[in-house]
Scaffold this active site. Structure first.
Site: not given
Length: 210
Positions: A6, A29, A31, A33, A62, A64, A133, A138, A141, A171, A193
């Protein structure tokens, strides 16, 4: 097992160099958002466009975001191979899956940890990817939620019983130990990630996830 680093955890000031350090991974990947569907704001299609000439890896995007349809075309034009959106974000799931397939990309659905796996049942025959998920979406880590494992197992059993062909992607909180547990439950792709990008020997980390 496929691995999808990621880029959310990469150094954004040198993304071209960062993706070169994970070249053995099959997917990247991405992300996306919007600060509404999830409380964070990340990247847009321009970043994908900039990276696309520098790798042949699958771009697993992905979304979101609250209005994924609005951004299908920009992300496809930017180089996305897969587009996954959230079941919880829309009402017209069938229509959006059909649209993605008509545009020539793989279509996926993602579900948050509290969303019942059974809510995916009406769409299983249209899905190329199911993204489970294993953290609340969001932020990177976070710690892996064990509740993801029976969900992966349930999706794998349905796939075997009914002859579906979707890939199960996991993920959130992925490391060597959690990846092994997800693989045993039936997962096909690990999104990682921090575990990869915070390491010095990233290719070794990718190999461990397989």
């Amino acid at each position: 097992m496929k691995v999808a680093p990621s880029i959310l955890s990469a150094d954004f000031s040198r993304l071209k160099e960062e993706i070169a350090t994970v070249s053995s991974a099959e997917w990247l990947h991405i992300d996306v958002m919007d600060g509404h569907f999830v409380p964070n704001l990340t990247i847009g299609p321009a970043v994908l466009s900039a990276l696309r000439p520098h790798t042949s890896q699958t771009f697993d995007t992905h979304l979101m975001i609250e209005d994924p349809k609005k951004y299908f075309d920009p992300f496809i034009k930017a180089g996305s191979d897969h587009i996954t959106f959230h079941l919880e974000a829309v009402d017209n799931v069938d229509e959006l899956l059909d649209e993605l397939h008509a545009k020539g990309v793989k279509a996926g659905l993602s579900i948050k940890p509290a969303t019942p796996v059974s809510s995916l049942d009406p769409y299983l025959d249209k899905l190329d990817v199911i993204l489970v998920m294993s953290v609340e979406p969001g932020f990177g880590g976070q710690t892996f939620l064990d509740g993801a494992l029976p969900r992966i197992d349930a999706l794998n059993r349905k796939r075997q019983a009914d002859g579906h062909s979707y890939l199960i992607v996991v993920d959130g909180g992925i490391n060597e130990e959690t990846a092994a547990r997800c693989k045993q439950a039936g997962a096909d792709v690990m999104v990682a990630g921090s575990y990869i990008f915070k390491a010095k020997d990233r290719e070794a980390r990718i190999a461990k996830l397989r």
